[in-house]
Design a protein around this motif. Structure first.
Motif, PDB file in Angstrom:
ATOM      1  N   SER A 242       0.829  -1.205   0.000  1.00  0.00           N
ATOM      2  CA  SER A 242       0.000   0.000   0.000  1.00  0.00           C
ATOM      3  C   SER A 242       0.866   1.258   0.000  1.00  0.00           C
ATOM      4  CB  SER A 242      -0.916  -0.003   1.234  1.00  0.00           C
ATOM      5  OG  SER A 242      -1.650   1.197   1.312  1.00  0.00           O
ATOM      6  N   ILE A 243       1.920   1.244   0.817  1.00  0.00           N
ATOM      7  CA  ILE A 243       2.861   2.364   0.849  1.00  0.00           C
ATOM      8  C   ILE A 243       3.505   2.553  -0.526  1.00  0.00           C
ATOM      9  CG2 ILE A 243       5.107   3.110   1.749  1.00  0.00           C
ATOM     10  CD1 ILE A 243       3.000   3.604   3.758  1.00  0.00           C
ATOM     11  N   GLN A 244       3.874   1.451  -1.151  1.00  0.00           N
ATOM     12  CA  GLN A 244       4.512   1.504  -2.465  1.00  0.00           C
ATOM     13  C   GLN A 244       3.588   2.162  -3.485  1.00  0.00           C
ATOM     14  OE1 GLN A 244       7.480   0.763  -3.398  1.00  0.00           O
ATOM     15  NE2 GLN A 244       7.461   0.322  -5.598  1.00  0.00           N
ATOM     16  N   ARG A 245       2.326   1.793  -3.475  1.00  0.00           N
ATOM     17  CA  ARG A 245       1.370   2.382  -4.426  1.00  0.00           C
ATOM     18  C   ARG A 245       1.217   3.880  -4.188  1.00  0.00           C
ATOM     19  NH1 ARG A 245      -1.241  -2.610  -3.385  1.00  0.00           N
ATOM     20  NH2 ARG A 245      -2.561  -1.656  -1.777  1.00  0.00           N
ATOM     21  N   ARG A 246       1.192   4.274  -2.946  1.00  0.00           N
ATOM     22  CA  ARG A 246       1.064   5.699  -2.640  1.00  0.00           C
ATOM     23  C   ARG A 246       2.311   6.464  -3.052  1.00  0.00           C
ATOM     24  NH1 ARG A 246      -0.461   5.624   3.533  1.00  0.00           N
ATOM     25  NH2 ARG A 246      -0.085   7.885   3.298  1.00  0.00           N
ATOM     26  N   PHE A 247       3.482   5.845  -2.850  1.00  0.00           N
ATOM     27  CA  PHE A 247       4.720   6.496  -3.259  1.00  0.00           C
ATOM     28  C   PHE A 247       4.776   6.649  -4.786  1.00  0.00           C
ATOM     29  CE2 PHE A 247       9.180   6.104  -4.664  1.00  0.00           C
ATOM     30  CZ  PHE A 247       9.690   7.273  -4.106  1.00  0.00           C
ATOM     31  N   GLU A 248       4.318   5.636  -5.502  1.00  0.00           N
ATOM     32  CA  GLU A 248       4.329   5.697  -6.963  1.00  0.00           C
ATOM     33  C   GLU A 248       3.414   6.797  -7.497  1.00  0.00           C
ATOM     34  OE1 GLU A 248       3.287   1.736  -8.073  1.00  0.00           O
ATOM     35  OE2 GLU A 248       5.335   0.944  -7.817  1.00  0.00           O
ATOM     36  N   ALA A 249       2.421   7.189  -6.699  1.00  0.00           N
ATOM     37  CA  ALA A 249       1.488   8.251  -7.120  1.00  0.00           C
ATOM     38  C   ALA A 249       2.006   9.652  -6.802  1.00  0.00           C
ATOM     39  CB  ALA A 249       0.132   8.038  -6.445  1.00  0.00           C
ATOM     40  N   VAL A 250       3.122   9.749  -6.082  1.00  0.00           N
ATOM     41  CA  VAL A 250       3.672  11.057  -5.716  1.00  0.00           C
ATOM     42  C   VAL A 250       4.148  11.793  -6.966  1.00  0.00           C
ATOM     43  CG1 VAL A 250       5.596  12.210  -4.543  1.00  0.00           C
ATOM     44  CG2 VAL A 250       4.326  10.396  -3.376  1.00  0.00           C
ATOM     45  N   ASP A 251       3.761  13.077  -7.085  1.00  0.00           N
ATOM     46  CA  ASP A 251       4.238  13.925  -8.174  1.00  0.00           C
ATOM     47  C   ASP A 251       4.365  15.352  -7.662  1.00  0.00           C
ATOM     48  OD1 ASP A 251       1.646  14.950  -8.121  1.00  0.00           O
ATOM     49  OD2 ASP A 251       0.998  13.821  -9.883  1.00  0.00           O
ATOM     50  N   GLU A 252       4.561  16.293  -8.564  1.00  0.00           N
ATOM     51  CA  GLU A 252       4.799  17.671  -8.140  1.00  0.00           C
ATOM     52  C   GLU A 252       3.599  18.307  -7.446  1.00  0.00           C
ATOM     53  OE1 GLU A 252       3.286  17.625 -12.340  1.00  0.00           O
ATOM     54  OE2 GLU A 252       4.842  16.582 -11.220  1.00  0.00           O
ATOM     55  N   THR A 253       2.419  17.698  -7.569  1.00  0.00           N
ATOM     56  CA  THR A 253       1.220  18.253  -6.924  1.00  0.00           C
ATOM     57  C   THR A 253       0.999  17.698  -5.521  1.00  0.00           C
ATOM     58  OG1 THR A 253      -0.274  16.547  -7.793  1.00  0.00           O
ATOM     59  CG2 THR A 253       0.165  18.451  -9.207  1.00  0.00           C
ATOM     60  N   THR A 254       1.808  16.711  -5.121  1.00  0.00           N
ATOM     61  CA  THR A 254       1.612  16.096  -3.802  1.00  0.00           C
ATOM     62  C   THR A 254       2.044  17.063  -2.707  1.00  0.00           C
ATOM     63  OG1 THR A 254       2.091  13.918  -4.769  1.00  0.00           O
ATOM     64  CG2 THR A 254       2.127  14.094  -2.366  1.00  0.00           C
TER      65      THR A 254
ATOM     66  N   LEU B  92      12.392   7.582 -10.970  1.00  0.00           N
ATOM     67  CA  LEU B  92      11.599   8.471 -10.137  1.00  0.00           C
ATOM     68  C   LEU B  92      11.493   9.868 -10.729  1.00  0.00           C
ATOM     69  CD1 LEU B  92      12.975   7.549  -6.591  1.00  0.00           C
ATOM     70  CD2 LEU B  92      11.106   6.482  -7.866  1.00  0.00           C
ATOM     71  N   ASN B  93      10.395  10.536 -10.396  1.00  0.00           N
ATOM     72  CA  ASN B  93      10.275  11.947 -10.769  1.00  0.00           C
ATOM     73  C   ASN B  93      10.956  12.800  -9.706  1.00  0.00           C
ATOM     74  OD1 ASN B  93       8.365  12.488  -8.590  1.00  0.00           O
ATOM     75  ND2 ASN B  93       6.781  11.520  -9.869  1.00  0.00           N
ATOM     76  N   ASP B  94      11.042  14.107  -9.933  1.00  0.00           N
ATOM     77  CA  ASP B  94      11.795  14.985  -9.029  1.00  0.00           C
ATOM     78  C   ASP B  94      11.232  14.997  -7.613  1.00  0.00           C
ATOM     79  OD1 ASP B  94      13.515  15.628 -11.049  1.00  0.00           O
ATOM     80  OD2 ASP B  94      12.513  17.508 -11.583  1.00  0.00           O
ATOM     81  N   ARG B  95       9.913  14.945  -7.503  1.00  0.00           N
ATOM     82  CA  ARG B  95       9.294  14.977  -6.175  1.00  0.00           C
ATOM     83  C   ARG B  95       9.593  13.688  -5.406  1.00  0.00           C
ATOM     84  NH1 ARG B  95       7.764  18.465  -2.306  1.00  0.00           N
ATOM     85  NH2 ARG B  95       5.547  18.365  -1.715  1.00  0.00           N
ATOM     86  N   GLN B  96       9.571  12.574  -6.083  1.00  0.00           N
ATOM     87  CA  GLN B  96       9.903  11.299  -5.448  1.00  0.00           C
ATOM     88  C   GLN B  96      11.371  11.251  -5.034  1.00  0.00           C
ATOM     89  OE1 GLN B  96       8.589   8.913  -8.741  1.00  0.00           O
ATOM     90  NE2 GLN B  96       6.747   8.184  -7.653  1.00  0.00           N
ATOM     91  N   LYS B  97      12.246  11.787  -5.894  1.00  0.00           N
ATOM     92  CA  LYS B  97      13.662  11.826  -5.553  1.00  0.00           C
ATOM     93  C   LYS B  97      13.916  12.654  -4.297  1.00  0.00           C
ATOM     94  CE  LYS B  97      15.351  11.330 -10.311  1.00  0.00           C
ATOM     95  NZ  LYS B  97      16.055  12.013 -11.421  1.00  0.00           N
ATOM     96  N   GLU B  98      13.236  13.807  -4.229  1.00  0.00           N
ATOM     97  CA  GLU B  98      13.389  14.672  -3.074  1.00  0.00           C
ATOM     98  C   GLU B  98      12.946  13.944  -1.804  1.00  0.00           C
ATOM     99  OE1 GLU B  98      11.572  18.918  -1.377  1.00  0.00           O
ATOM    100  OE2 GLU B  98      10.962  18.125  -3.335  1.00  0.00           O
ATOM    101  N   PHE B  99      11.838  13.237  -1.882  1.00  0.00           N
ATOM    102  CA  PHE B  99      11.312  12.486  -0.732  1.00  0.00           C
ATOM    103  C   PHE B  99      12.300  11.411  -0.307  1.00  0.00           C
ATOM    104  CE2 PHE B  99       9.081   8.735   0.821  1.00  0.00           C
ATOM    105  CZ  PHE B  99       8.306   9.256   1.858  1.00  0.00           C
ATOM    106  N   LEU B 100      12.851  10.704  -1.277  1.00  0.00           N
ATOM    107  CA  LEU B 100      13.773   9.601  -0.985  1.00  0.00           C
ATOM    108  C   LEU B 100      15.056  10.113  -0.357  1.00  0.00           C
ATOM    109  CD1 LEU B 100      13.752   6.520  -1.378  1.00  0.00           C
ATOM    110  CD2 LEU B 100      14.968   6.856  -3.526  1.00  0.00           C
ATOM    111  N   ARG B 101      15.612  11.189  -0.898  1.00  0.00           N
ATOM    112  CA  ARG B 101      16.873  11.706  -0.386  1.00  0.00           C
ATOM    113  C   ARG B 101      16.774  12.196   1.051  1.00  0.00           C
ATOM    114  NH1 ARG B 101      18.382  15.155  -5.823  1.00  0.00           N
ATOM    115  NH2 ARG B 101      19.035  13.370  -7.107  1.00  0.00           N
ATOM    116  N   ARG B 102      15.632  12.679   1.430  1.00  0.00           N
ATOM    117  CA  ARG B 102      15.456  13.167   2.794  1.00  0.00           C
ATOM    118  C   ARG B 102      15.466  12.041   3.823  1.00  0.00           C
ATOM    119  NH1 ARG B 102      10.528  17.614   2.372  1.00  0.00           N
ATOM    120  NH2 ARG B 102      11.700  19.242   1.252  1.00  0.00           N
TER     121      ARG B 102
END
Length: 229
Positions: free
Chosen positions: A158-170, A217-227
């Motif tokens: 479930s977490i994976q699906r939500r992460f995959e939906a993350v984009d610049e509007t999240t 990953l898109n830029d928003r996902q990358k930012e989330f991961l790096r943090r």
């Protein structure tokens, strides 16, 4: 006799005999004045014994050593063969066990740890590398077991699906909630101790893992991961 004649009599190829010479399984004979090897009946017998011993389960190295011995009882040879077969049976049994586990878990070609970390095809490279980098850690198999528990797997999927939906509007708040839920699930694996027992990777290895993870990953996902790495 010449090498071609020896090969024909023994039922092997010339290339096989040369290979046996190369690895030391079959002693090389003296050469004639014209440079050709001069084989005799003893070489033929040794070659036939090597074939018999390897066919009975001995490695080529062991077979060559035993075939060259003029002494040694048949019981000693049989004991050697039996030990070799026992080793081979144990190895094959282990392979069958791994194959059965892979079939049951749907992770053919993956280690159990890599399979536990995989939720989609895009996860495979990171999962394989993570499993390799932590291969010597004693708790990593228990960590994989915890990840494969149905309740944990459903929550992480479930977490994976939500992460995959993350984009610049999240919004940031949604990302913080996602991160908190991820930490909660991981901290509870195996009673809460397993994740903590996996030591952090060296910086260069972490960067290697991160670079691999970021490829899709898109830029928003990358930012989330790096943090959070």
């Amino acid at each position: 006799m010449r090498i071609a004649e020896l090969a024909e009599l023994a039922g092997v190829t010339v290339r096989t005999i040369r290979y046996y010479h190369q690895v030391g399984a079959l002693p090389e004979p003296p050469r004639r004045s014209n440079g050709y090897r001069d084989y005799n009946a003893d070489h033929l017998v040794t070659l036939l014994r090597i074939a018999q011993l390897t066919g009975s389960g001995l490695s080529l190295a062991h077979a060559g050593a035993l075939a060259a011995e003029s002494s040694g009882s048949s019981d000693e040879v049989l004991d050697e063969i039996d030990r070799a077969l026992e080793t081979r049976i144990a190895a094959l049994t282990e392979q069958r066990t791994r194959l059965a586990q892979a079939r049951a878990g749907g992770h053919l070609g993956l280690s159990r740890v890599a399979a536990a970390l995989s939720f989609s095809a895009s996860d495979l490279p990171v999962a394989v590398l993570f499993a390799h980098l932590y291969r010597d850690q004693p708790t990593v198999e228990a960590f994989a077991d915890a990840l494969l528990e149905p309740e944990s797997r459903a929550a992480l999927a479930s977490i994976q699906r939500r992460f995959e939906a993350v984009d610049e509007t999240t919004p940031d708040g949604e990302l913080e909630g996602l991160a908190a839920e991820m930490r909660s699930i991981v901290s509870e694996l195996g009673g809460g101790a397993l994740a903590a027992e996996l030591p952090p990777l060296a910086p260069e290895r972490s960067q290697l893992l991160l670079a691999l993870a970021e490829r899709e990953l898109n830029d928003r996902q990358k930012e989330f991961l790096r943090r959070r790495l």
